[in-house]
Every structure is written in structure tokens, then in C-alpha cells.
Design a protein around this motif. Sequence first.
Motif, PDB file in Angstrom:
ATOM      1  N   PRO A 188       1.253  50.929  27.003  1.00  0.00           N
ATOM      2  CA  PRO A 188      -0.047  50.464  27.142  1.00  0.00           C
ATOM      3  C   PRO A 188      -0.721  50.994  28.353  1.00  0.00           C
ATOM      4  CG  PRO A 188       1.048  48.668  26.278  1.00  0.00           C
ATOM      5  CD  PRO A 188       2.319  49.635  26.666  1.00  0.00           C
ATOM      6  N   ASP A 189       0.165  50.939  29.357  1.00  0.00           N
ATOM      7  CA  ASP A 189      -0.302  51.367  30.911  1.00  0.00           C
ATOM      8  C   ASP A 189      -0.701  52.838  30.989  1.00  0.00           C
ATOM      9  OD1 ASP A 189       0.297  48.821  31.645  1.00  0.00           O
ATOM     10  OD2 ASP A 189       2.169  49.321  32.578  1.00  0.00           O
ATOM     11  N   ALA A 190       0.152  53.815  30.156  1.00  0.00           N
ATOM     12  CA  ALA A 190       0.063  54.988  30.277  1.00  0.00           C
ATOM     13  C   ALA A 190      -1.177  55.347  29.320  1.00  0.00           C
ATOM     14  CB  ALA A 190       1.118  55.640  29.425  1.00  0.00           C
ATOM     15  N   MET A 191      -1.545  54.983  28.122  1.00  0.00           N
ATOM     16  CA  MET A 191      -2.812  54.931  27.575  1.00  0.00           C
ATOM     17  C   MET A 191      -3.965  54.594  28.496  1.00  0.00           C
ATOM     18  SD  MET A 191      -2.320  56.744  24.832  1.00  0.00           S
ATOM     19  CE  MET A 191      -4.053  56.832  24.648  1.00  0.00           C
ATOM     20  N   ASP A 192      -4.005  53.297  29.078  1.00  0.00           N
ATOM     21  CA  ASP A 192      -4.820  53.116  29.781  1.00  0.00           C
ATOM     22  C   ASP A 192      -5.375  53.921  31.011  1.00  0.00           C
ATOM     23  OD1 ASP A 192      -4.962  50.529  28.510  1.00  0.00           O
ATOM     24  OD2 ASP A 192      -4.144  49.459  30.090  1.00  0.00           O
ATOM     25  N   THR A 193      -4.484  54.678  31.667  1.00  0.00           N
ATOM     26  CA  THR A 193      -4.643  55.495  32.666  1.00  0.00           C
ATOM     27  C   THR A 193      -5.217  56.913  32.008  1.00  0.00           C
ATOM     28  OG1 THR A 193      -2.820  54.635  33.978  1.00  0.00           O
ATOM     29  CG2 THR A 193      -3.716  56.798  34.561  1.00  0.00           C
ATOM     30  N   ILE A 194      -4.642  57.310  31.013  1.00  0.00           N
ATOM     31  CA  ILE A 194      -5.187  58.443  30.253  1.00  0.00           C
ATOM     32  C   ILE A 194      -6.615  58.360  30.100  1.00  0.00           C
ATOM     33  CG2 ILE A 194      -4.547  60.100  28.337  1.00  0.00           C
ATOM     34  CD1 ILE A 194      -1.759  59.566  28.810  1.00  0.00           C
ATOM     35  N   LEU A 219       1.862  60.414  21.531  1.00  0.00           N
ATOM     36  CA  LEU A 219       1.232  61.441  20.693  1.00  0.00           C
ATOM     37  C   LEU A 219       1.097  60.673  19.230  1.00  0.00           C
ATOM     38  CD1 LEU A 219       3.719  64.649  21.191  1.00  0.00           C
ATOM     39  CD2 LEU A 219       1.578  64.189  22.209  1.00  0.00           C
ATOM     40  N   PHE A 220       1.587  59.495  18.991  1.00  0.00           N
ATOM     41  CA  PHE A 220       1.409  58.898  17.842  1.00  0.00           C
ATOM     42  C   PHE A 220       0.379  57.963  17.821  1.00  0.00           C
ATOM     43  CE2 PHE A 220       5.858  60.320  18.272  1.00  0.00           C
ATOM     44  CZ  PHE A 220       6.161  60.797  16.789  1.00  0.00           C
ATOM     45  N   GLU A 221       0.298  57.090  16.494  1.00  0.00           N
ATOM     46  CA  GLU A 221      -1.066  56.375  16.483  1.00  0.00           C
ATOM     47  C   GLU A 221      -0.983  55.179  17.045  1.00  0.00           C
ATOM     48  OE1 GLU A 221      -2.122  57.388  11.662  1.00  0.00           O
ATOM     49  OE2 GLU A 221       0.039  56.793  12.019  1.00  0.00           O
ATOM     50  N   LYS A 222       0.194  54.462  17.077  1.00  0.00           N
ATOM     51  CA  LYS A 222       0.175  53.306  17.861  1.00  0.00           C
ATOM     52  C   LYS A 222       1.434  52.910  18.407  1.00  0.00           C
ATOM     53  CE  LYS A 222      -2.906  50.617  14.759  1.00  0.00           C
ATOM     54  NZ  LYS A 222      -3.181  49.740  13.783  1.00  0.00           N
ATOM     55  N   GLY A 223       1.334  52.163  19.548  1.00  0.00           N
ATOM     56  CA  GLY A 223       2.554  51.576  20.408  1.00  0.00           C
ATOM     57  C   GLY A 223       2.487  50.028  20.242  1.00  0.00           C
ATOM     58  N   PHE A 224       3.707  49.464  20.164  1.00  0.00           N
ATOM     59  CA  PHE A 224       3.984  48.193  20.088  1.00  0.00           C
ATOM     60  C   PHE A 224       4.967  47.538  21.197  1.00  0.00           C
ATOM     61  CE2 PHE A 224       2.483  49.525  15.953  1.00  0.00           C
ATOM     62  CZ  PHE A 224       1.702  48.490  15.565  1.00  0.00           C
ATOM     63  N   GLU A 225       4.801  47.930  22.596  1.00  0.00           N
ATOM     64  CA  GLU A 225       5.353  47.757  23.647  1.00  0.00           C
ATOM     65  C   GLU A 225       4.673  46.580  24.397  1.00  0.00           C
ATOM     66  OE1 GLU A 225       7.661  49.682  27.594  1.00  0.00           O
ATOM     67  OE2 GLU A 225       6.540  50.868  26.165  1.00  0.00           O
ATOM     68  N   ASN A 275       4.251  55.140  14.349  1.00  0.00           N
ATOM     69  CA  ASN A 275       4.288  53.998  15.332  1.00  0.00           C
ATOM     70  C   ASN A 275       5.455  54.108  16.419  1.00  0.00           C
ATOM     71  OD1 ASN A 275       1.722  52.998  14.096  1.00  0.00           O
ATOM     72  ND2 ASN A 275       3.056  52.333  12.455  1.00  0.00           N
ATOM     73  N   ILE A 276       5.284  53.319  17.412  1.00  0.00           N
ATOM     74  CA  ILE A 276       6.375  53.161  18.354  1.00  0.00           C
ATOM     75  C   ILE A 276       6.815  51.817  18.478  1.00  0.00           C
ATOM     76  CG2 ILE A 276       6.916  53.732  20.805  1.00  0.00           C
ATOM     77  CD1 ILE A 276       6.392  56.334  19.111  1.00  0.00           C
ATOM     78  N   VAL A 277       8.036  51.815  18.065  1.00  0.00           N
ATOM     79  CA  VAL A 277       8.520  50.400  17.922  1.00  0.00           C
ATOM     80  C   VAL A 277       9.840  50.041  18.691  1.00  0.00           C
ATOM     81  CG1 VAL A 277       7.358  50.049  15.842  1.00  0.00           C
ATOM     82  CG2 VAL A 277       9.713  50.577  16.074  1.00  0.00           C
ATOM     83  N   LYS A 278      10.298  48.973  19.101  1.00  0.00           N
ATOM     84  CA  LYS A 278      11.488  48.706  19.805  1.00  0.00           C
ATOM     85  C   LYS A 278      12.528  49.023  19.025  1.00  0.00           C
ATOM     86  CE  LYS A 278      13.517  45.814  23.337  1.00  0.00           C
ATOM     87  NZ  LYS A 278      13.334  44.994  24.313  1.00  0.00           N
ATOM     88  N   MET A 279      13.646  49.816  19.600  1.00  0.00           N
ATOM     89  CA  MET A 279      14.923  50.091  18.838  1.00  0.00           C
ATOM     90  C   MET A 279      15.725  48.654  18.539  1.00  0.00           C
ATOM     91  SD  MET A 279      16.034  53.107  21.424  1.00  0.00           S
ATOM     92  CE  MET A 279      17.808  53.187  20.500  1.00  0.00           C
TER      93      MET A 279
END
Length: 206
Positions: free
Chosen positions: A50-56, A85-91, A104-108
Motif C-alpha cells: 500500500p505504501d508503495a502504490m501511494d507513493t507511485i 504489477l498485479f491487480e490488487k494487494g492484500f497487505e 492478486n498479492i496475498v500472504k504466503m
Amino acid sequence: MIVIIDYGMGNLKSVKNALDFLKLESKISAEIEEIQKADALILPGVGAFPDAMDTIEKLALDKVIKEEVRKKKPLLGICLGMQLLFEKGFEGIERKGLGLLKGNIVKMKEDKSNSVKIPHIGWNNLLYNKKDELFNSIEEGKFVYYVHSYFAQDYNKEDLIAYSEYGDNKIPGVVRSSNVIGAQFHPEKSGTVGLSILKNFGELIK
């Protein structure tokens, strides 16, 4: 010229040092004009989605990245940079990504036998899903260096180039859809194998 995109959350110098070693011309920049002039782009990243996308988005880099990808410019995302690069992240929260790749990006997942630790830190071997020029002259099973707790899921199966196994997790190590490429591991920290991958990426712009 390869531009390493600087949005304040990447191991920029180690990527630059690797490209310098390979004699691939590059520069670190967040300037829109320099990104537009580049022959290829690298989006590195260390930290939270989330922090990365906010800054970008604050720097309006999302728009120029998407524009340049539409022009078929090669883009390599590394670690968090791949995840973006993906559609959504869930961090922590649900957050939209760049949407250049399906998934989507999810926790391992914790392993049922407790044989694996999260985050996944260290060397793991790469298994090939299909042939790709990024792996020219690289044998299957070579080891690369990972540092992450989240990984891509629900991706387009045709985009998977290589993967690693970690407990119950099948980790997409390299994904590619045309000119959009992601490496979950750190090529710049993966010795001769990682350097070979970066060299092959550089060949895409010749």
C-alpha cells in the motif's frame, strides 16, 4: 538506456551496480521525461504494497509506467516491484496495484508441518514452467535469492515462466506477459544466475 524507477522504496544502488557490472547503460530516476526516453524500465521495491502504490500515484509514476508499457517498452518489476504489477494487494488492507498483470498479492501460507518460516528469506531453486529468452543459457534448478512474505496468486497460468516451491507454497518466481516481466526474487543479489537474467533482459532492447 535502462531507467531504474526511483519512488523511494527500492534497493536502487544494488540494481544499478549489477547493471554497471554488465556494462548495461542505466540511470536511477523519477523524472517522467527520462522514463519516457528510456529503452527499458526496472521497477524495484522493498517494503509494503500500500505504501508503495501511494507513493507511485502521488508522483504520477503509475500513469507514465502504463503509457510506456502500452508502447511495448520492456518493464521488469523486482520483488515488491513485481507485486505492484498485479491487480490488487492484500497487505494489511486491500489496495489496487498497477493492473498490468492479472492476479492478486496475498500472504504466503504457513506450512502445516511448521517446516518453513515466513518471511521466506534465502536461496531457493527455480523450476521452469515454460521456455523464455530470459533464461537463455541458464539451466533449470539454479538457485536465486528471495526475501518476501507475500506472493502472487490467481494469476494467468500462461504468464508463469518459472517458480519455486516453499512448503505448501508454489511461488511464482518469474512471470511475463509480453513486455511486462516480474521477478519475485532479487536478480541483483542472486550471483551469476541473477546477472545472467539481467543480461538477458538487457538483450531485449538491442
